[in-house]
Write a protein that holds these residues in place. Structure first.
Motif, PDB file in Angstrom:
ATOM      1  N   PHE B 164       0.830  -1.208   0.000  1.00  0.00           N
ATOM      2  CA  PHE B 164       0.000   0.000   0.000  1.00  0.00           C
ATOM      3  C   PHE B 164       0.866   1.260   0.000  1.00  0.00           C
ATOM      4  O   PHE B 164       0.504   2.268  -0.598  1.00  0.00           O
ATOM      5  CB  PHE B 164      -0.930   0.023   1.230  1.00  0.00           C
ATOM      6  CG  PHE B 164      -2.009  -1.026   1.189  1.00  0.00           C
ATOM      7  CD1 PHE B 164      -2.346  -1.661   0.000  1.00  0.00           C
ATOM      8  CD2 PHE B 164      -2.689  -1.383   2.345  1.00  0.00           C
ATOM      9  CE1 PHE B 164      -3.331  -2.632  -0.038  1.00  0.00           C
ATOM     10  CE2 PHE B 164      -3.680  -2.344   2.311  1.00  0.00           C
ATOM     11  CZ  PHE B 164      -3.999  -2.977   1.126  1.00  0.00           C
ATOM     12  N   MET B 165       2.011   1.193   0.677  1.00  0.00           N
ATOM     13  CA  MET B 165       2.876   2.363   0.703  1.00  0.00           C
ATOM     14  C   MET B 165       3.411   2.705  -0.683  1.00  0.00           C
ATOM     15  O   MET B 165       3.754   3.862  -0.951  1.00  0.00           O
ATOM     16  CB  MET B 165       4.061   2.162   1.664  1.00  0.00           C
ATOM     17  CG  MET B 165       3.712   2.016   3.139  1.00  0.00           C
ATOM     18  SD  MET B 165       2.665   3.306   3.831  1.00  0.00           S
ATOM     19  CE  MET B 165       3.769   4.695   3.787  1.00  0.00           C
ATOM     20  N   THR B 166       3.481   1.713  -1.566  1.00  0.00           N
ATOM     21  CA  THR B 166       4.000   1.989  -2.908  1.00  0.00           C
ATOM     22  C   THR B 166       2.927   2.535  -3.849  1.00  0.00           C
ATOM     23  O   THR B 166       3.236   2.980  -4.948  1.00  0.00           O
ATOM     24  CB  THR B 166       4.579   0.721  -3.571  1.00  0.00           C
ATOM     25  OG1 THR B 166       3.509  -0.194  -3.789  1.00  0.00           O
ATOM     26  CG2 THR B 166       5.635   0.064  -2.717  1.00  0.00           C
ATOM     27  N   ILE B 167       1.669   2.471  -3.434  1.00  0.00           N
ATOM     28  CA  ILE B 167       0.605   3.003  -4.291  1.00  0.00           C
ATOM     29  C   ILE B 167       0.631   4.531  -4.194  1.00  0.00           C
ATOM     30  O   ILE B 167       0.632   5.067  -3.084  1.00  0.00           O
ATOM     31  CB  ILE B 167      -0.769   2.446  -3.861  1.00  0.00           C
ATOM     32  CG1 ILE B 167      -0.800   0.934  -4.104  1.00  0.00           C
ATOM     33  CG2 ILE B 167      -1.898   3.131  -4.616  1.00  0.00           C
ATOM     34  CD1 ILE B 167      -2.061   0.283  -3.646  1.00  0.00           C
ATOM     35  N   PRO B 168       0.666   5.239  -5.328  1.00  0.00           N
ATOM     36  CA  PRO B 168       0.792   6.699  -5.275  1.00  0.00           C
ATOM     37  C   PRO B 168      -0.337   7.340  -4.475  1.00  0.00           C
ATOM     38  O   PRO B 168      -1.491   6.920  -4.569  1.00  0.00           O
ATOM     39  CB  PRO B 168       0.698   7.117  -6.748  1.00  0.00           C
ATOM     40  CG  PRO B 168       0.895   5.895  -7.546  1.00  0.00           C
ATOM     41  CD  PRO B 168       0.633   4.725  -6.691  1.00  0.00           C
ATOM     42  N   ASP B 169       0.010   8.362  -3.695  1.00  0.00           N
ATOM     43  CA  ASP B 169      -0.991   9.075  -2.894  1.00  0.00           C
ATOM     44  C   ASP B 169      -2.095   9.666  -3.771  1.00  0.00           C
ATOM     45  O   ASP B 169      -3.243   9.777  -3.349  1.00  0.00           O
ATOM     46  CB  ASP B 169      -0.320  10.223  -2.126  1.00  0.00           C
ATOM     47  CG  ASP B 169       0.598   9.703  -1.030  1.00  0.00           C
ATOM     48  OD1 ASP B 169       0.774   8.470  -0.966  1.00  0.00           O
ATOM     49  OD2 ASP B 169       1.128  10.517  -0.265  1.00  0.00           O
ATOM     50  N   GLU B 170      -1.718  10.043  -5.003  1.00  0.00           N
ATOM     51  CA  GLU B 170      -2.683  10.686  -5.894  1.00  0.00           C
ATOM     52  C   GLU B 170      -3.885   9.784  -6.167  1.00  0.00           C
ATOM     53  O   GLU B 170      -4.987  10.261  -6.416  1.00  0.00           O
ATOM     54  CB  GLU B 170      -2.022  11.035  -7.236  1.00  0.00           C
ATOM     55  CG  GLU B 170      -1.041  12.182  -7.167  1.00  0.00           C
ATOM     56  CD  GLU B 170       0.286  11.803  -6.524  1.00  0.00           C
ATOM     57  OE1 GLU B 170       0.547  10.592  -6.339  1.00  0.00           O
ATOM     58  OE2 GLU B 170       1.072  12.711  -6.192  1.00  0.00           O
ATOM     59  N   MET B 172      -5.514   7.845  -4.144  1.00  0.00           N
ATOM     60  CA  MET B 172      -6.536   8.002  -3.123  1.00  0.00           C
ATOM     61  C   MET B 172      -7.137   9.406  -3.158  1.00  0.00           C
ATOM     62  O   MET B 172      -8.349   9.583  -2.997  1.00  0.00           O
ATOM     63  CB  MET B 172      -5.877   7.709  -1.782  1.00  0.00           C
ATOM     64  CG  MET B 172      -6.813   7.742  -0.638  1.00  0.00           C
ATOM     65  SD  MET B 172      -6.466   9.195   0.319  1.00  0.00           S
ATOM     66  CE  MET B 172      -7.122   8.675   1.882  1.00  0.00           C
TER      67      MET B 172
END
Lengths: 294, 279
Positions: B164-170, B172
């Motif tokens: 989940f940490m590797t999923i870009p913040d953008e 969400m």
């Protein structure tokens, strides 16, 4: 600890999400562990009506008990042998596979499946091979004048469980060594080759030193495996015998507590093992933080 | 880098062929034993297949081993146990990782460390008190007792957290701008993105559940909940009086078959799962 830049504002939802995991952890992990610590300092009367605080008595007795000291010795020997054999062979196979291009996938497939074999099954397979009346290895050993009987001879029993435990672990070590070797930059080995270093020299002076984080990680994991996951192997083959020769710590804590019903001593043994795992986990995670040394 | 060293190439293949033989030999002997009668096996160790395979397979599936339930029931128990553990671990790990990564709440760090502690407390170091907890909750001899205490998983939680940490913040932020709440974001974006990780983890966790021995041994006393691992152990243990090695080895091979087939058939996913859960 890091989170996302923006988070959801809900106040209750996250608790619902972590609740199942936390409840199971508290009820089945942390509470029993505290009970083990507590009862290692207590003695229960024979009818179980009252308990009495006895301080370190169980621990002092434990470390004066020749059977326990014997068990520690056996465990150390077992751990060293299994770790050395399975890591050594795995390193050899990984070095060989990483030289190949076309057939590497083929050999990998043929080498990795024992990971999925249960310890109990591994134990029975080797028990069958070494069985004194029907086993093929026992049969071959008879040609060399060895009367093989793991039921009576402690050394034979120890060799049996070492073989079963090491056999099962080769595949795991192999996969990690192979992954480690594939991440060694080709430019380094190529440069060495241009400078005239042969394949063996390149392996020992470049690849093997660069593998040291993997080797260290595997060492910790293997110790953990030998200490705890080999329970099934012992239970399926020697049951700690003959004459305590294969009664390693994890089997002893089970047989003293669950079969012998010596709760105080078994709890003290549990706590000793617990401290050992905590130390191992600590070392492992210290290392993971500083993953690459070069 | 391509080098032409014929001698080394021969050596490489020789080492690997020797390795494959070492690894396969115990199973080869077991498979050979599946094809003989107990009389042949007790009079010597054959190395070539005989003609009794079908007879032995029928015998195992119909035979009621002493001290264990019928074989099919143990297969059923093991399958159910492995599947419940696999699904349970994935579900509770993915939601707790979601909470830890995508929410800020009091005691979040504490929750993380409590989950972390499970790594340090394998069942082997707390045998009796864990048994007592399960007994007090009335979960002995039940599928719940066999599975629920094993469902907590620090490694799976860490794997999902890492992912989940590797999923870009953008991702969400965009979902929120579009009006998606936490449940919708989880279901429509996070779950589909996690598909490969879930599949890889499924393999590792299925094997984990299938090979359990100590825990089922503790919590089951009645035969109807015995797992396959307990059953083959029981059959092999009874071998001192009446060594029916053909039946024992047939049962052993069948007991190891499902996870081995999964590993071979889904090798790529298996390797991914193994390497990623351990780091």
């Amino acid at each position: 600890m890091e989170t996302k830049r923006t988070v959801f504002p809900n106040k209750v939802l996250p608790y619902l999400f972590v609740a199942p995991q936390l409840i199971i952890t508290l009820v089945f992990f942390i509470w029993p562990a505290t009970q083990a610590v507590k009862s290692s300092f207590e003695r229960a009367d024979p009818f179980g009506f009252s308990t009495q605080f006895v301080g370190l008595t169980h621990y002092i007795r434990l470390f004066q008990d020749p059977l326990y000291l014997n068990s520690i010795g056996r465990t150390v020997m077992f751990a060293i042998a299994v770790t050395a054999i399975s890591m050594g062979l795995a390193l050899l196979f990984a070095a060989a596979v990483s030289r190949l291009i076309r057939s590497s996938q083929f050999y990998t497939t043929l080498l990795v499946w024992p990971y999925a074999v249960a310890p109990v099954v591994a134990g029975i397979l080797w028990w069958f091979l070494f069985n004194s009346s029907t086993g093929i290895l026992a049969y071959m050993l008879r040609y060399f004048g060895v009367i093989w009987n793991a039921n009576l001879n402690g050394t034979h029993a120890m060799i049996l469980i070492i073989a079963a435990a090491a056999w099962k672990q080769i595949s795991y070590n192999f996969l990690f060594f192979l992954a480690g070797m594939q991440s060694v930059p080709h430019s380094l080995t190529e440069a060495a080759a241009i400078d005239g270093a042969g394949p063996f020299k390149r392996f020992w002076t470049i690849v093997f030193p660069l593998l040291s984080p993997t080797t260290f990680f595997l060492f910790i994991i293997n110790i953990n495996y030998v200490m705890f996951d080999t329970f099934g192997i012992i239970a399926a083959t020697t049951n700690g015998g003959p004459n305590q020769a294969t009664n390693i710590l994890v089997y002893k804590v089970y047989s003293d507590g669950f079969i012998g019903l010596n709760i105080g001593s078994s709890s003290a043994q549990s706590v000793v093992l617990m401290l050992f795992v905590i130390a191992l986990t600590f070392i492992q995670f210290r290392y993971v933080e500083r993953r690459v040394n070069y | 880098m391509v080098e032409n060293r014929p001698f080394l190439s021969i050596l490489t293949h020789a080492v690997l062929i020797a390795g494959v033989i070492i690894v396969a030999f115990p199973v080869y002997v077991a498979i050979i034993a599946m094809t003989h009668t107990d009389v042949t096996l007790n009079s010597g160790a054959p190395l070539l297949p005989g003609g009794e395979l079908v007879a032995n397979l029928i015998a195992v599936w119909t035979f009621d081993p002493p001290g264990a339930p019928p074989f099919w029931l143990m297969v059923w128990n093991s399958t159910l146990m492995a599947l419940i553990i696999m699904i349970g671990k994935i579900v509770i790990s993915i939601v707790s990782a979601y909470a830890i990564v995508y929410f800020r709440f009091p005691f979040r760090t504490l929750a993380f460390w409590v989950i972390f502690i499970t790594l340090m407390l394998p069942v082997e170091v707390r045998i009796i008190p864990t048994y007592e907890v399960v007994a007090n909750l009335g979960m002995l001899n039940s599928y719940a007792g066999l599975t629920v205490p094993l469902i907590a998983s620090a490694t799976a939680t860490f794997l999902f957290r890492q992912f989940f940490m590797t999923i870009p913040d953008e991702m969400m932020e965009a979902a929120r701008v579009d009006g998606a709440g936490p449940l919708k974001f989880f279901r429509d974006i996070l779950l589909p993105l996690s598909r490969t990780n879930i599949a890889a983890l499924c393999i590792i966790l299925f094997i984990y559940g299938w090979v359990q021995y100590l825990w089922p041994l503790l919590v089951t006393t009645r035969e109807e909940h015995f797992t396959l691992m307990m059953g083959v152990r029981q059959m092999a243990g009874a071998q001192k009086v009446d060594p029916q090695w053909n039946i024992i080895m047939t049962a052993v091979v069948l007991a190891m078959l499902p996870p081995v087939v999964i590993v071979i058939a889904m090798q790529r996913l298996f390797v991914k799962g193994l390497v990623e859960t351990e780091k």
